[in-house]
Write a protein that holds these residues in place. Structure first.
Motif, PDB file in Angstrom:
ATOM      1  N   PRO A  34       0.832  -1.205   0.000  1.00 48.82           N
ATOM      2  CA  PRO A  34       0.000   0.000   0.000  1.00 48.82           C
ATOM      3  C   PRO A  34       0.870   1.260   0.000  1.00 48.82           C
ATOM      4  CG  PRO A  34      -0.052  -1.056   2.155  1.00 48.82           C
ATOM      5  CD  PRO A  34       0.725  -1.950   1.242  1.00 48.82           C
ATOM      6  N   THR A  35       0.379   2.312  -0.666  1.00 49.49           N
ATOM      7  CA  THR A  35       1.085   3.586  -0.703  1.00 49.49           C
ATOM      8  C   THR A  35       0.141   4.704  -0.263  1.00 49.49           C
ATOM      9  OG1 THR A  35       0.487   3.989  -3.009  1.00 49.49           O
ATOM     10  CG2 THR A  35       2.585   2.876  -2.608  1.00 49.49           C
ATOM     11  N   ARG A  36       0.748   5.791   0.216  1.00 49.07           N
ATOM     12  CA  ARG A  36      -0.005   6.997   0.582  1.00 49.07           C
ATOM     13  C   ARG A  36       0.769   8.194   0.072  1.00 49.07           C
ATOM     14  NH1 ARG A  36      -2.145   6.785   6.631  1.00 49.07           N
ATOM     15  NH2 ARG A  36      -2.016   8.984   6.158  1.00 49.07           N
ATOM     16  N   ALA A  37       0.065   9.146  -0.518  1.00 52.14           N
ATOM     17  CA  ALA A  37       0.694  10.360  -1.028  1.00 52.14           C
ATOM     18  C   ALA A  37      -0.241  11.536  -0.764  1.00 52.14           C
ATOM     19  CB  ALA A  37       0.970  10.228  -2.527  1.00 52.14           C
ATOM     20  N   PRO A  38       0.317  12.716  -0.478  1.00 51.22           N
ATOM     21  CA  PRO A  38      -0.540  13.892  -0.269  1.00 51.22           C
ATOM     22  C   PRO A  38      -1.377  14.181  -1.511  1.00 51.22           C
ATOM     23  CG  PRO A  38       1.760  14.367   0.288  1.00 51.22           C
ATOM     24  CD  PRO A  38       1.733  13.017  -0.362  1.00 51.22           C
ATOM     25  N   ASP A  39      -2.630  14.575  -1.280  1.00 54.64           N
ATOM     26  CA  ASP A  39      -3.508  14.875  -2.418  1.00 54.64           C
ATOM     27  C   ASP A  39      -3.542  16.362  -2.756  1.00 54.64           C
ATOM     28  OD1 ASP A  39      -5.072  15.986  -0.443  1.00 54.64           O
ATOM     29  OD2 ASP A  39      -6.793  14.685  -0.776  1.00 54.64           O
ATOM     30  N   GLY A  40      -2.778  17.185  -2.031  1.00 53.44           N
ATOM     31  CA  GLY A  40      -2.727  18.619  -2.297  1.00 53.44           C
ATOM     32  C   GLY A  40      -3.829  19.413  -1.625  1.00 53.44           C
ATOM     33  N   ALA A  41      -4.763  18.738  -0.992  1.00 47.91           N
ATOM     34  CA  ALA A  41      -5.879  19.416  -0.321  1.00 47.91           C
ATOM     35  C   ALA A  41      -5.935  19.047   1.160  1.00 47.91           C
ATOM     36  CB  ALA A  41      -7.187  19.049  -1.011  1.00 47.91           C
ATOM     37  N   GLY A  42      -4.799  18.587   1.704  1.00 46.75           N
ATOM     38  CA  GLY A  42      -4.742  18.228   3.122  1.00 46.75           C
ATOM     39  C   GLY A  42      -5.066  16.774   3.420  1.00 46.75           C
ATOM     40  N   GLY A  43      -5.413  16.017   2.424  1.00 48.09           N
ATOM     41  CA  GLY A  43      -5.722  14.595   2.618  1.00 48.09           C
ATOM     42  C   GLY A  43      -4.660  13.728   1.975  1.00 48.09           C
TER      43      GLY A  43
END
Length: 79
Positions: free
Chosen positions: A16-25
């Protein structure tokens, strides 16, 4: 692991990966770590075709020489 190994299924190992979405999420996704050959043994008598997703719950050495791993996994149901 005892006896003969029957590596007949090609599986894709992902993390699994996680990356900032640019809107705080965050955006969640999957990164391919590699492709490997495996023997898949069902714990029930049910067989299913098509795409299947398994969550690995534990890993142990499959033989004394460390050539194989036994992965204990649960099949996930994707809606």
């Amino acid at each position: 692991m005892s006896g003969r190994v029957n590596l007949t299924r090609q599986l894709v190992l992902e993390a699994p990966t996680r990356a900032p979405d640019g809107a705080g999420g965050v955006m969640r996704g999957w990164q391919v770590l590699g492709t490997l050959w495996a023997e898949v043994v069902a714990r029930t008598g049910r067989a299913r075709e098509g795409a299947r997703i398994f969550r690995i719950t534990a890993v142990a050495e499959g033989d004394l020489r460390g050539r194989y791993l036994t992965c204990f996994a649960e099949e996930e149901v994707v809606a």
